[in-house]
Design a protein around this motif. Structure first.
Motif, PDB file in Angstrom:
ATOM      1  N   ALA A  55       8.786 -18.195  -8.837  1.00 46.08           N
ATOM      2  CA  ALA A  55       9.131 -16.927  -9.491  1.00 46.08           C
ATOM      3  C   ALA A  55       8.186 -15.803  -9.100  1.00 46.08           C
ATOM      4  CB  ALA A  55       9.121 -17.111 -11.002  1.00 46.08           C
ATOM      5  N   ALA A  56       7.082 -16.135  -8.460  1.00 41.94           N
ATOM      6  CA  ALA A  56       6.133 -15.116  -7.993  1.00 41.94           C
ATOM      7  C   ALA A  56       5.800 -15.389  -6.525  1.00 41.94           C
ATOM      8  CB  ALA A  56       4.862 -15.152  -8.845  1.00 41.94           C
ATOM      9  N   PRO A  57       6.813 -15.276  -5.652  1.00 46.05           N
ATOM     10  CA  PRO A  57       6.635 -15.679  -4.252  1.00 46.05           C
ATOM     11  C   PRO A  57       5.671 -14.799  -3.488  1.00 46.05           C
ATOM     12  CG  PRO A  57       8.708 -14.511  -4.525  1.00 46.05           C
ATOM     13  CD  PRO A  57       8.156 -14.730  -5.903  1.00 46.05           C
ATOM     14  N   ARG A  58       5.080 -15.404  -2.451  1.00 45.57           N
ATOM     15  CA  ARG A  58       4.217 -14.674  -1.519  1.00 45.57           C
ATOM     16  C   ARG A  58       4.701 -14.982  -0.109  1.00 45.57           C
ATOM     17  NH1 ARG A  58       1.671 -10.649  -2.010  1.00 45.57           N
ATOM     18  NH2 ARG A  58       0.005 -11.283  -0.600  1.00 45.57           N
ATOM     19  N   SER A  59       5.998 -14.837   0.095  1.00 50.47           N
ATOM     20  CA  SER A  59       6.616 -15.238   1.360  1.00 50.47           C
ATOM     21  C   SER A  59       6.120 -14.397   2.529  1.00 50.47           C
ATOM     22  CB  SER A  59       8.140 -15.111   1.261  1.00 50.47           C
ATOM     23  OG  SER A  59       8.651 -15.978   0.286  1.00 50.47           O
ATOM     24  N   ILE A  60       5.889 -15.078   3.637  1.00 49.11           N
ATOM     25  CA  ILE A  60       5.457 -14.409   4.859  1.00 49.11           C
ATOM     26  C   ILE A  60       6.613 -13.577   5.400  1.00 49.11           C
ATOM     27  CG2 ILE A  60       4.832 -14.834   7.277  1.00 49.11           C
ATOM     28  CD1 ILE A  60       3.247 -17.294   6.226  1.00 49.11           C
ATOM     29  N   GLY A  61       6.332 -12.309   5.665  1.00 50.11           N
ATOM     30  CA  GLY A  61       7.361 -11.392   6.126  1.00 50.11           C
ATOM     31  C   GLY A  61       8.038 -10.652   5.001  1.00 50.11           C
ATOM     32  N   LEU A  62       7.643 -10.940   3.768  1.00 44.77           N
ATOM     33  CA  LEU A  62       8.153 -10.201   2.610  1.00 44.77           C
ATOM     34  C   LEU A  62       6.961  -9.686   1.805  1.00 44.77           C
ATOM     35  CD1 LEU A  62      10.498 -12.398   3.341  1.00 44.77           C
ATOM     36  CD2 LEU A  62      11.492 -11.532   1.230  1.00 44.77           C
ATOM     37  N   GLN A  63       6.486 -10.468   0.845  1.00 44.03           N
ATOM     38  CA  GLN A  63       5.333 -10.021   0.063  1.00 44.03           C
ATOM     39  C   GLN A  63       4.022 -10.155   0.841  1.00 44.03           C
ATOM     40  OE1 GLN A  63       7.467 -12.465  -0.987  1.00 44.03           O
ATOM     41  NE2 GLN A  63       8.689 -11.421  -2.535  1.00 44.03           N
ATOM     42  N   TYR A  81       5.987 -22.373   8.208  1.00 43.52           N
ATOM     43  CA  TYR A  81       6.888 -22.330   7.062  1.00 43.52           C
ATOM     44  C   TYR A  81       6.563 -21.052   6.295  1.00 43.52           C
ATOM     45  CZ  TYR A  81       8.986 -23.389   2.525  1.00 43.52           C
ATOM     46  OH  TYR A  81       9.731 -23.328   1.363  1.00 43.52           O
ATOM     47  N   PRO A  82       7.506 -20.082   6.225  1.00 44.19           N
ATOM     48  CA  PRO A  82       7.156 -18.765   5.693  1.00 44.19           C
ATOM     49  C   PRO A  82       7.386 -18.571   4.202  1.00 44.19           C
ATOM     50  CG  PRO A  82       9.324 -18.667   6.683  1.00 44.19           C
ATOM     51  CD  PRO A  82       8.834 -20.093   6.846  1.00 44.19           C
ATOM     52  N   TRP A  83       8.073 -19.510   3.534  1.00 48.05           N
ATOM     53  CA  TRP A  83       8.534 -19.247   2.170  1.00 48.05           C
ATOM     54  C   TRP A  83       7.503 -19.698   1.148  1.00 48.05           C
ATOM     55  CZ3 TRP A  83      11.705 -15.931   3.557  1.00 48.05           C
ATOM     56  CH2 TRP A  83      12.499 -16.115   4.684  1.00 48.05           C
TER      57      TRP A  83
END
Length: 353
Positions: free
Chosen positions: A120-128, A100-102
């Motif tokens: 509001a402060a995401p650390r999504s896999i493949g983004l941040q 689960y990447p989000w």
């Protein structure tokens, strides 16, 4: 480890080699097998989303600063865990897991409610957080690992985004009365999955809208009851004819001005438009007409960990059917992003790491 990274926005991803990371605390290290390639990564590689009216949302405003490793549909084998990962079955070494990447910050009220995708402060896999266009991946916590055994692994990789995003979007139309029509706009990988998701949830009156004949044929094969070429000069009229002038809802997987306008014009009173795609732009919207027609226009952004587990269950039970998938080596990720941007791919592409 090897990865393909954004080094400069708007430029092709570049191959990189560096030391393989070691998991710390609750982290888990995966040796990746596959990663789905999502159309949104073509926008992210460009460095911005089109907000319409000449405005852009730059990736730097989303906490992304090159070098960035994209790829948010990873699937791989657990090979190491941090000292605080515990002994949860989902984190057992040697097991294959869907990710689960989000992932969110883990500390806010949204994360506490299991809604990391609204953090509001995401650390999504493949983004941040470094993503799946690589041969290794650090996952922040074993709770983000899902057992997808019983599902063909190449297809399973796509469920974390296309499966999840369409399930969450379709759910926002529920309950859909059996006799009502739903439009799925865009018959790419997301669109075909959305058709399959509607069918898995028991709905059959689906009209697929696209501009590519091959994709419309794929939509028929996926279970669409009718199809429509959006390039047709009379597309709006024909959509009303197909649905009897009473379109209950639409899921717009393109998210462009033309597609959203088509959907809004066709909705019956009380109809709902769910926006998923990120092509961008804006549409004029009459506030009075929106009220008088009792319309709902809602964005749907990804989905929760709980929703992904339900998607996996639908796939494992055979209710959700696979869509056409092309498997390619990771080295062809730039070619794949170029083709997605051009709209020439039918179904999905999964890269093998």
């Amino acid at each position: 480890m090897l990865s393909y990274d954004v080094v400069e926005w708007g430029k092709p991803l570049k191959k990189s080699e560096r030391a393989t990371p070691k998991p710390a605390g609750p982290e888990v290290l995966l040796r990746l097998k596959y990663c789905g390639v999502c159309h949104s990564d073509a926008h992210i590689r460009d460095g911005y989303f089109d907000l319409g009216g000449g405005k852009r949302l730059h990736m730097s405003e989303r906490g992304m600063h090159p070098p960035v490793t994209l790829g948010h549909e990873p699937y791989g084998t657990v090979i190491a865990t941090g000292t605080e990962a515990g002994d949860e079955p989902v984190g057992q070494i040697g097991e294959n897991r869907l990710v689960y990447p989000w992932t969110g910050c883990g500390a806010c009220a949204r994360c506490a409610d299991g809604m990391d995708n609204y953090c509001a402060a995401p650390r999504s896999i493949g983004l941040q957080h470094p993503g799946g266009y690589a041969d290794h991946l650090i996952v922040p916590h074993p709770r983000y690992l899902i057992d997808a055994s019983g599902i063909e692994p190449v297809w399973a990789a796509t469920l974390a985004c296309s499966g999840l995003a369409t399930y969450s979007a379709v759910s926002k139309l529920s309950p859909i009365p059996r006799g009502e029509w739903v439009a799925v706009i865009g018959a790419g990988g997301l669109g075909l999955t959305a058709i399959g998701m509607l069918r898995a949830l028991g709905h059959e009156r689906i009209v697929a809208v696209d501009v590519t004949p091959d994709k419309l044929k794929a939509a028929e094969a996926a279970g669409a009851a009718a199809t429509l070429d959006n390039c047709d000069a009379e597309a709006a009229k024909k959509l009303r004819e197909i649905t009897g002038g009473a379109l209950y809802g639409a899921v717009d997987l393109v998210g462009g001005a033309e597609t959203a306008s088509l959907a809004v014009g066709a909705l019956r009173k009380g109809g709902r438009l769910i926006l998923v795609g990120l092509f961008g732009g804006e549409i004029p919207l009459s506030l009075a007409a929106t009220t008088l027609r009792a319309l709902t226009i809602q964005g749907s952004h990804l989905g929760t960990l709980g929703e992904l587990k339900r998607v996996v269950a639908l796939a494992r039970e055979g209710k959700l059917k696979p869509i056409p998938i092309i498997k390619r080596p990771l080295a062809e990720v730039n070619r794949t992003l170029d083709e997605l941007k051009a709209g020439t791919i039918v179904g999905r592409v999964v890269v093998e790491t």
